[in-house]
Design an enzyme around this catalytic site. Structure first.
Site, PDB file in Angstrom:
ATOM      1  N   LYS A   1       8.069  -1.251  -4.051  1.00  0.00           N
ATOM      2  CA  LYS A   1       7.593  -2.450  -3.344  1.00  0.00           C
ATOM      3  C   LYS A   1       6.065  -2.457  -3.431  1.00  0.00           C
ATOM      4  O   LYS A   1       5.428  -1.477  -3.052  1.00  0.00           O
ATOM      5  CB  LYS A   1       8.002  -2.417  -1.875  1.00  0.00           C
ATOM      6  CG  LYS A   1       9.425  -2.855  -1.611  1.00  0.00           C
ATOM      7  CD  LYS A   1       9.662  -2.928  -0.112  1.00  0.00           C
ATOM      8  CE  LYS A   1      11.065  -3.353   0.216  1.00  0.00           C
ATOM      9  NZ  LYS A   1      11.333  -3.304   1.667  1.00  0.00           N
TER      10      LYS A   1
ATOM     11  N   HIS B   1       0.540   1.409  11.456  1.00  0.00           N
ATOM     12  CA  HIS B   1       1.927   1.085  11.098  1.00  0.00           C
ATOM     13  C   HIS B   1       2.915   2.132  11.623  1.00  0.00           C
ATOM     14  O   HIS B   1       3.927   1.798  12.243  1.00  0.00           O
ATOM     15  CB  HIS B   1       2.045   0.938   9.577  1.00  0.00           C
ATOM     16  CG  HIS B   1       3.428   0.630   9.118  1.00  0.00           C
ATOM     17  ND1 HIS B   1       4.078  -0.542   9.435  1.00  0.00           N
ATOM     18  CD2 HIS B   1       4.327   1.357   8.390  1.00  0.00           C
ATOM     19  CE1 HIS B   1       5.290  -0.535   8.914  1.00  0.00           C
ATOM     20  NE2 HIS B   1       5.477   0.606   8.279  1.00  0.00           N
TER      21      HIS B   1
ATOM     22  N   ARG C   1      19.298  -1.233   1.184  1.00  0.00           N
ATOM     23  CA  ARG C   1      17.883  -0.890   1.327  1.00  0.00           C
ATOM     24  C   ARG C   1      17.316  -1.350   2.670  1.00  0.00           C
ATOM     25  O   ARG C   1      16.312  -0.808   3.141  1.00  0.00           O
ATOM     26  CB  ARG C   1      17.071  -1.468   0.154  1.00  0.00           C
ATOM     27  CG  ARG C   1      15.633  -0.999   0.164  1.00  0.00           C
ATOM     28  CD  ARG C   1      14.854  -1.306  -1.086  1.00  0.00           C
ATOM     29  NE  ARG C   1      13.491  -0.817  -0.969  1.00  0.00           N
ATOM     30  CZ  ARG C   1      12.661  -0.629  -1.967  1.00  0.00           C
ATOM     31  NH1 ARG C   1      13.060  -0.871  -3.193  1.00  0.00           N
ATOM     32  NH2 ARG C   1      11.437  -0.190  -1.754  1.00  0.00           N
TER      33      ARG C   1
ATOM     34  N   ASN D   1      14.369  -0.208   6.904  1.00  0.00           N
ATOM     35  CA  ASN D   1      13.544  -0.977   7.849  1.00  0.00           C
ATOM     36  C   ASN D   1      13.860  -0.651   9.297  1.00  0.00           C
ATOM     37  O   ASN D   1      13.463  -1.400  10.197  1.00  0.00           O
ATOM     38  CB  ASN D   1      13.726  -2.472   7.596  1.00  0.00           C
ATOM     39  CG  ASN D   1      13.213  -2.887   6.234  1.00  0.00           C
ATOM     40  OD1 ASN D   1      12.216  -2.357   5.759  1.00  0.00           O
ATOM     41  ND2 ASN D   1      13.901  -3.797   5.588  1.00  0.00           N
TER      42      ASN D   1
ATOM     43  N   LYS E   1      15.365   8.131   0.118  1.00  0.00           N
ATOM     44  CA  LYS E   1      14.890   6.820  -0.326  1.00  0.00           C
ATOM     45  C   LYS E   1      15.266   6.571  -1.791  1.00  0.00           C
ATOM     46  O   LYS E   1      15.673   5.466  -2.161  1.00  0.00           O
ATOM     47  CB  LYS E   1      13.368   6.710  -0.121  1.00  0.00           C
ATOM     48  CG  LYS E   1      12.867   5.317  -0.461  1.00  0.00           C
ATOM     49  CD  LYS E   1      11.548   4.962   0.144  1.00  0.00           C
ATOM     50  CE  LYS E   1      11.246   3.496  -0.142  1.00  0.00           C
ATOM     51  NZ  LYS E   1       9.970   3.047   0.382  1.00  0.00           N
TER      52      LYS E   1
ATOM     53  N   HIS F   1      11.412  -1.409  12.068  1.00  0.00           N
ATOM     54  CA  HIS F   1      10.357  -2.271  11.525  1.00  0.00           C
ATOM     55  C   HIS F   1      10.397  -3.694  12.071  1.00  0.00           C
ATOM     56  O   HIS F   1       9.410  -4.425  11.968  1.00  0.00           O
ATOM     57  CB  HIS F   1      10.415  -2.288   9.990  1.00  0.00           C
ATOM     58  CG  HIS F   1       9.874  -1.022   9.376  1.00  0.00           C
ATOM     59  ND1 HIS F   1      10.414   0.223   9.646  1.00  0.00           N
ATOM     60  CD2 HIS F   1       8.840  -0.799   8.525  1.00  0.00           C
ATOM     61  CE1 HIS F   1       9.742   1.140   8.973  1.00  0.00           C
ATOM     62  NE2 HIS F   1       8.776   0.551   8.286  1.00  0.00           N
TER      63      HIS F   1
ATOM     64  N   GLU G   1       7.752   7.615   9.852  1.00  0.00           N
ATOM     65  CA  GLU G   1       8.647   7.173   8.767  1.00  0.00           C
ATOM     66  C   GLU G   1       9.608   8.289   8.374  1.00  0.00           C
ATOM     67  O   GLU G   1      10.746   8.028   7.973  1.00  0.00           O
ATOM     68  CB  GLU G   1       7.828   6.722   7.543  1.00  0.00           C
ATOM     69  CG  GLU G   1       6.973   5.469   7.764  1.00  0.00           C
ATOM     70  CD  GLU G   1       7.773   4.156   7.718  1.00  0.00           C
ATOM     71  OE1 GLU G   1       9.009   4.181   7.572  1.00  0.00           O
ATOM     72  OE2 GLU G   1       7.138   3.089   7.844  1.00  0.00           O
TER      73      GLU G   1
ATOM     74  N   HIS H   1       6.701  -4.658  12.886  1.00  0.00           N
ATOM     75  CA  HIS H   1       5.927  -5.741  12.269  1.00  0.00           C
ATOM     76  C   HIS H   1       5.459  -6.740  13.323  1.00  0.00           C
ATOM     77  O   HIS H   1       4.358  -7.286  13.233  1.00  0.00           O
ATOM     78  CB  HIS H   1       6.746  -6.430  11.177  1.00  0.00           C
ATOM     79  CG  HIS H   1       6.846  -5.612   9.928  1.00  0.00           C
ATOM     80  ND1 HIS H   1       7.787  -5.822   8.964  1.00  0.00           N
ATOM     81  CD2 HIS H   1       6.113  -4.546   9.491  1.00  0.00           C
ATOM     82  CE1 HIS H   1       7.631  -4.939   7.981  1.00  0.00           C
ATOM     83  NE2 HIS H   1       6.620  -4.154   8.280  1.00  0.00           N
TER      84      HIS H   1
ATOM     85  N   ARG I   1       0.398 -10.346 -17.059  1.00  0.00           N
ATOM     86  CA  ARG I   1       1.865 -10.375 -16.858  1.00  0.00           C
ATOM     87  C   ARG I   1       2.472  -8.981 -16.722  1.00  0.00           C
ATOM     88  O   ARG I   1       3.676  -8.806 -16.871  1.00  0.00           O
ATOM     89  CB  ARG I   1       2.573 -11.138 -17.978  1.00  0.00           C
ATOM     90  CG  ARG I   1       2.166 -12.589 -18.061  1.00  0.00           C
ATOM     91  CD  ARG I   1       3.156 -13.362 -18.916  1.00  0.00           C
ATOM     92  NE  ARG I   1       2.775 -14.752 -19.001  1.00  0.00           N
ATOM     93  CZ  ARG I   1       1.906 -15.232 -19.882  1.00  0.00           C
ATOM     94  NH1 ARG I   1       1.355 -14.425 -20.759  1.00  0.00           N
ATOM     95  NH2 ARG I   1       1.607 -16.505 -19.893  1.00  0.00           N
TER      96      ARG I   1
ATOM     97  N   GLU J   1      16.699  -4.838  -2.344  1.00  0.00           N
ATOM     98  CA  GLU J   1      16.992  -5.053  -0.929  1.00  0.00           C
ATOM     99  C   GLU J   1      17.962  -6.206  -0.686  1.00  0.00           C
ATOM    100  O   GLU J   1      17.695  -7.108   0.122  1.00  0.00           O
ATOM    101  CB  GLU J   1      15.690  -5.254  -0.133  1.00  0.00           C
ATOM    102  CG  GLU J   1      15.891  -4.957   1.343  1.00  0.00           C
ATOM    103  CD  GLU J   1      14.588  -4.910   2.133  1.00  0.00           C
ATOM    104  OE1 GLU J   1      13.741  -4.058   1.831  1.00  0.00           O
ATOM    105  OE2 GLU J   1      14.430  -5.734   3.041  1.00  0.00           O
TER     106      GLU J   1
HETATM  107  N1  GLY Z   1       9.515   0.596   3.288  1.00  0.00           N
HETATM  108  C1  GLY Z   1      10.828   0.121   3.110  1.00  0.00           C
HETATM  109  C2  GLY Z   1      11.243   0.007   1.681  1.00  0.00           C
HETATM  110  O1  GLY Z   1      10.553   0.501   0.804  1.00  0.00           O
HETATM  111  O2  GLY Z   1      12.245  -0.595   1.402  1.00  0.00           O
END
Ligand code: GLY
Length: 344
Positions: free
Chosen positions: A128, A248, A226, A230, A212, A233, A170, A237, A106, A222
């Site tokens: 993330k 990527h 946030r 993207n 960031k 992206h 990025e 994606h 957990r 997000e």
């Molecule tokens: N890579 C986008 C984020 O971390 O929100």
């Protein structure tokens, strides 16, 4: 010179040397290190005297099978709640380490040493963690903050140029969405000069991490702002779903160029900014033509995980250093993309 900042009030990001910082940041606990064989071979000094588990390399191993294998390894080693997991590697290693740490018993504490530019400027920072599932990128995962992330730009000297370039995509994204100074900093250099300049790479990482950290601290899960991270992206994606020809960062570069064209078509992005974005991507050596037909990309992006029911959130650049997030139905976005891109 080492710099440190906080993300969401509890995750410390240090841009500096891992060898110097690790002893200060690691807790006085049992540490198990997750990495891959390449990193272990390239940077043995980071692992001396430590308990190390290697995971398989490659995007295809960013999977629930790898998570299961690593959990089994932790059980076999009698890891318990007090064990600390350290992920040393690029975005795949840190994504998987964070996910395993978040679900094992957990949740156990974890931290990262990021060894790639892409990890430094994006993937390893912000909490993330997750894996791909049935061809969908990062479909299964959790938000959980590492105790620390060390972004060590001295480790980038061993990174293949293609991987360094991927990270740069990025960083360019960060410049477009919220840091015109960062964008200009990259504009002033060639890819070759950038590769050789550790000090410059540290400045690029620091700018990206600051941006960031600010965004994630305001919107960790997000729900709104946030989403700006993207940019590019939506198409990236979709490209990654359709083909393995691009990594990527390369796919993000194509995605940025496409969405900039769409934003310009809608009169949201001035021609000067569009030209600068296009020119910088080309100058850094990116291919900006999609590697698959646009129709295939539009079909694939209806399954993008950032879509919300029948809606899709798309980040539109409005200048260098500014962007906005818009919500479209899939059909409306597909029609807009066709108008702006196909009819040229
Ligand atoms: N890579 C986008 C984020 O971390 O929100």
């Amino acid at each position: 010179m080492n710099y440190s900042l906080q993300v969401a009030g509890r995750s410390c990001v240090v841009v500096g040397r891992a060898a110097e910082e690790l002893p200060n940041l690691l807790p006085q606990k049992r540490i198990i290190v997750f990495t891959d064989r390449t990193i272990l071979a390239l940077h043995p000094e980071l692992f001396a005297g430590r308990e190390v588990v290697c995971m398989e390399q490659g995007e295809e191993h960013k999977s629930l099978q790898s998570v299961e294998m690593l959990c089994r390894e932790l059980v076999a080693r009698n890891a318990d709640r007090s064990t600390f997991l350290l992920g040393v590697g690029g975005g795949i290693v840190t994504d998987i380490t964070g996910f395993v740490a978040s679900i094992y018993m957990r949740g156990i504490a974890f931290g990262f040493v990021s060894t790639t530019l892409l990890g430094n400027v994006d993937a390893s920072v912000g909490g993330k963690n997750g894996v791909n599932f049935d061809g969908y990128k990062n479909m299964i995962g959790v938000f959980a903050q590492p105790q620390f992330v060390i972004c060590d730009t001295s480790l980038l000297a061993t990174l293949p140029p293609r991987e360094l370039r991927a990270g740069l995509a990025e960083a360019i994204k960060s410049g477009i969405i919220g840091d015109a100074t960062l964008f200009e900093l990259i504009e002033q250099h060639t890819f070759e000069s950038l590769c050789r300049d550790e000090e410059l790479l540290s400045r690029i990482v620091l700018h990206s991490v600051k941006l960031k950290a600010d965004i994630v601290s305001r919107d960790e899960r997000e729900a709104g702002e946030r989403r700006k991270l993207n940019l590019g992206h939506t198409f990236a994606h979709a490209i990654e779903k359709c083909t393995h020809a691009m990594n990527h960062g390369e796919a993000v570069a194509v995605g940025i160029d496409l969405i900039a064209q769409i934003a310009h078509y809608r009169r949201m992005l001035p021609s000067t900014a569009l030209d600068r974005i296009h020119a910088l991507l080309l100058k850094m050596g990116f291919e900006v033509q999609p590697p698959v037909p646009l129709e295939d990309l539009l079909k694939a992006l209806t399954k993008d995980k950032k879509s919300d029911g029948n809606n899709i959130h798309v980040v539109m650049p409005t200048d260098i250093g500014r962007c906005t997030v818009e919500t479209f139905t899939h059909d409306k976005f597909a029609a807009l993309a066709c108008q702006s891109l196909c009819l040229k």
